[in-house]
Design a protein around this motif. Sequence first.
Motif, PDB file in Angstrom:
ATOM      1  N   MET A 131      43.321  21.184  48.903  1.00 26.50           N
ATOM      2  CA  MET A 131      42.102  20.480  48.511  1.00 26.50           C
ATOM      3  C   MET A 131      42.464  19.471  47.423  1.00 26.50           C
ATOM      4  SD  MET A 131      38.516  22.064  47.109  1.00 26.50           S
ATOM      5  CE  MET A 131      38.269  22.938  48.644  1.00 26.50           C
ATOM      6  N   SER A 132      42.179  18.206  47.643  1.00 29.99           N
ATOM      7  CA  SER A 132      42.576  17.165  46.715  1.00 29.99           C
ATOM      8  C   SER A 132      41.607  17.063  45.556  1.00 29.99           C
ATOM      9  CB  SER A 132      42.653  15.827  47.457  1.00 29.99           C
ATOM     10  OG  SER A 132      41.377  15.457  47.914  1.00 29.99           O
ATOM     11  N   LEU A 133      42.060  16.423  44.478  1.00 31.94           N
ATOM     12  CA  LEU A 133      41.249  16.152  43.312  1.00 31.94           C
ATOM     13  C   LEU A 133      41.054  14.660  43.180  1.00 31.94           C
ATOM     14  CD1 LEU A 133      42.925  18.609  40.786  1.00 31.94           C
ATOM     15  CD2 LEU A 133      40.830  18.976  42.086  1.00 31.94           C
ATOM     16  N   LEU A 134      40.056  14.259  42.405  1.00 33.60           N
ATOM     17  CA  LEU A 134      39.837  12.841  42.180  1.00 33.60           C
ATOM     18  C   LEU A 134      41.027  12.233  41.446  1.00 33.60           C
ATOM     19  CD1 LEU A 134      36.096  12.811  41.073  1.00 33.60           C
ATOM     20  CD2 LEU A 134      37.018  11.925  43.203  1.00 33.60           C
ATOM     21  N   PRO A 135      41.372  10.997  41.765  1.00 36.64           N
ATOM     22  CA  PRO A 135      42.491  10.349  41.066  1.00 36.64           C
ATOM     23  C   PRO A 135      42.158  10.130  39.602  1.00 36.64           C
ATOM     24  CG  PRO A 135      41.315   8.772  42.435  1.00 36.64           C
ATOM     25  CD  PRO A 135      40.747  10.112  42.774  1.00 36.64           C
ATOM     26  N   ARG A 136      43.208   9.949  38.795  1.00 40.17           N
ATOM     27  CA  ARG A 136      43.015   9.730  37.369  1.00 40.17           C
ATOM     28  C   ARG A 136      42.768   8.266  37.032  1.00 40.17           C
ATOM     29  NH1 ARG A 136      44.471  14.051  34.197  1.00 40.17           N
ATOM     30  NH2 ARG A 136      45.507  15.781  35.269  1.00 40.17           N
ATOM     31  N   SER A 137      43.178   7.365  37.910  1.00 36.33           N
ATOM     32  CA  SER A 137      43.020   5.941  37.644  1.00 36.33           C
ATOM     33  C   SER A 137      42.959   5.196  38.968  1.00 36.33           C
ATOM     34  CB  SER A 137      44.173   5.416  36.776  1.00 36.33           C
ATOM     35  OG  SER A 137      45.412   5.592  37.462  1.00 36.33           O
ATOM     36  N   ILE A 138      42.623   3.910  38.883  1.00 30.41           N
ATOM     37  CA  ILE A 138      42.568   3.056  40.062  1.00 30.41           C
ATOM     38  C   ILE A 138      43.886   2.291  40.161  1.00 30.41           C
ATOM     39  CG2 ILE A 138      41.317   1.222  41.236  1.00 30.41           C
ATOM     40  CD1 ILE A 138      38.894   1.869  39.535  1.00 30.41           C
ATOM     41  N   PRO A 139      44.628   2.439  41.244  1.00 30.07           N
ATOM     42  CA  PRO A 139      45.868   1.668  41.381  1.00 30.07           C
ATOM     43  C   PRO A 139      45.585   0.169  41.314  1.00 30.07           C
ATOM     44  CG  PRO A 139      45.736   3.394  43.044  1.00 30.07           C
ATOM     45  CD  PRO A 139      44.397   3.335  42.391  1.00 30.07           C
ATOM     46  N   VAL A 140      46.519  -0.565  40.746  1.00 27.81           N
ATOM     47  CA  VAL A 140      46.337  -2.012  40.599  1.00 27.81           C
ATOM     48  C   VAL A 140      46.108  -2.700  41.941  1.00 27.81           C
ATOM     49  CG1 VAL A 140      47.446  -4.150  39.844  1.00 27.81           C
ATOM     50  CG2 VAL A 140      47.620  -2.086  38.439  1.00 27.81           C
ATOM     51  N   PRO A 181      33.278  -4.285  34.589  1.00 29.96           N
ATOM     52  CA  PRO A 181      34.083  -3.364  33.773  1.00 29.96           C
ATOM     53  C   PRO A 181      33.916  -1.922  34.225  1.00 29.96           C
ATOM     54  CG  PRO A 181      32.100  -4.022  32.600  1.00 29.96           C
ATOM     55  CD  PRO A 181      32.126  -4.839  33.846  1.00 29.96           C
ATOM     56  N   PHE A 182      34.698  -1.061  33.580  1.00 30.38           N
ATOM     57  CA  PHE A 182      34.592   0.366  33.864  1.00 30.38           C
ATOM     58  C   PHE A 182      33.263   0.889  33.338  1.00 30.38           C
ATOM     59  CE2 PHE A 182      39.183  -0.143  34.095  1.00 30.38           C
ATOM     60  CZ  PHE A 182      39.501   0.638  35.193  1.00 30.38           C
ATOM     61  N   LYS A 183      32.753   1.935  33.990  1.00 40.27           N
ATOM     62  CA  LYS A 183      31.515   2.572  33.564  1.00 40.27           C
ATOM     63  C   LYS A 183      31.815   3.576  32.462  1.00 40.27           C
ATOM     64  CE  LYS A 183      27.850   5.699  35.066  1.00 40.27           C
ATOM     65  NZ  LYS A 183      27.366   6.568  36.168  1.00 40.27           N
ATOM     66  N   GLY A 184      31.330   3.306  31.257  1.00 34.46           N
ATOM     67  CA  GLY A 184      31.520   4.225  30.149  1.00 34.46           C
ATOM     68  C   GLY A 184      32.974   4.555  29.925  1.00 34.46           C
ATOM     69  N   SER A 185      33.268   5.847  29.857  1.00 31.80           N
ATOM     70  CA  SER A 185      34.646   6.298  29.622  1.00 31.80           C
ATOM     71  C   SER A 185      35.387   6.619  30.912  1.00 31.80           C
ATOM     72  CB  SER A 185      34.632   7.543  28.729  1.00 31.80           C
ATOM     73  OG  SER A 185      33.896   8.592  29.350  1.00 31.80           O
ATOM     74  N   SER A 186      34.752   6.345  32.055  1.00 29.46           N
ATOM     75  CA  SER A 186      35.396   6.653  33.328  1.00 29.46           C
ATOM     76  C   SER A 186      36.577   5.723  33.572  1.00 29.46           C
ATOM     77  CB  SER A 186      34.389   6.519  34.467  1.00 29.46           C
ATOM     78  OG  SER A 186      35.028   6.674  35.718  1.00 29.46           O
ATOM     79  N   SER A 187      37.613   6.271  34.185  1.00 27.26           N
ATOM     80  CA  SER A 187      38.784   5.460  34.522  1.00 27.26           C
ATOM     81  C   SER A 187      38.863   5.155  36.013  1.00 27.26           C
ATOM     82  CB  SER A 187      40.063   6.191  34.087  1.00 27.26           C
ATOM     83  OG  SER A 187      40.179   7.435  34.767  1.00 27.26           O
ATOM     84  N   ILE A 188      37.857   5.606  36.795  1.00 23.83           N
ATOM     85  CA  ILE A 188      37.897   5.366  38.245  1.00 23.83           C
ATOM     86  C   ILE A 188      36.603   4.751  38.766  1.00 23.83           C
ATOM     87  CG2 ILE A 188      39.577   7.197  38.711  1.00 23.83           C
ATOM     88  CD1 ILE A 188      37.230   8.972  39.584  1.00 23.83           C
ATOM     89  N   THR A 189      35.638   4.487  37.887  1.00 22.82           N
ATOM     90  CA  THR A 189      34.358   3.901  38.312  1.00 22.82           C
ATOM     91  C   THR A 189      34.184   2.528  37.674  1.00 22.82           C
ATOM     92  OG1 THR A 189      33.318   6.067  38.603  1.00 22.82           O
ATOM     93  CG2 THR A 189      31.862   4.171  38.388  1.00 22.82           C
TER      94      THR A 189
END
Length: 259
Positions: free
Chosen positions: A1-10, A29-37
Motif C-alpha cells: 500500500m503506497s503513501l502520499l509523496p513527500r514532494s512534487i517532482p520538478v 503557490p503551495f497551499k499552506g504548509s503542504s509540499s504536494i498541494t
Amino acid sequence: MSLLPRSIPVPAAEQMAATLAAVGTMLGPFKGSSSITRTVAHQGADWELTYLGPIGWRLTGPGVEHGIGVDAEEAAAHITTPPAGPAPARRVHVRIGTHRRAYHPDSACPALNGKPETYRGQEVMDESEALECGLALCAQCDAALTAAPSGTRGRPYRRSCAPPGRRPSRTGGAWAYAAPSPSDPPSTAGAPATGRTRKDTPMVPALYGIVARHVATGELLRCASVFDLEDLPVLLEEFADAYRDSPDVLIDLDTTPTS
C-alpha cells in the motif's frame, strides 16, 4: 500500500505549469504548509492540485469539492471550462381530475395511467408547480429512479465490493465488513467466516486510484480516483470498457490512506 509523496517532482510541476499556461492560467503557490498541494486561481474560482505520485493529480474546486483524479490536460480542461448553468426544472406528469395525490416523472407509471373509470388524461408541468399543488412524488416512480445499478451478472455494485460471505457497511466514514447473517449463503472463499464484526475489522479510509498506462512506453493514458469503496467497481468497469480492445494498455490500481 503506497503513501502520499513527500514532494512534487520538478518534471511533474513543470509539465502542469506549462499545460496550465497554454490555456491562459498559471500554477499558483503551495497551499499552506503542504509540499504536494498547489493552488490555482482562475476567473474568480479557487482550485487545488494535489500530487498523488505516478497515478497523477487530485483536483478539487467548484463542482468537484471531493476531488477527482486528473492528469495535466484534464486539470486544465476542468479549470478553464465555464461553470454549468442551473439545471432545467424537471418536467413531471400529473393525472387530470380532482382525485390525484402524486406526480410522476415516468409517463408510463401504472399509477398514472391506471383506473380507467376515473382517468381523464394527464398534463405536464414543472416539478416545483406540482409540489405547490400539494402533490407528492409517486412512490413507484421514486423506487424505479433510485434503484441501485447492477453489475454484469445482475448483482448490485455494493455487494460486489465485499468479500464472499461478508456484507459491507459504512459507519463514520470508514468501511467495514460485518459477519454473515444466518440467512446468507455459506462462504465459498475457503476458510469459514471468522464472525468478526465491523467494530473489530474497520477499513482505513483511503483514496482508490485507477490508472491506464501504455505497456511499452509507460505513457499515462488516463487516471481517476474515488474515496468511496462502493464507487470503485463502477470506475473499474468504465476503464475496462474503454480499453477492452487495447491489449497494449495496462490498468493498475493504487490505494493511498487518507488518515
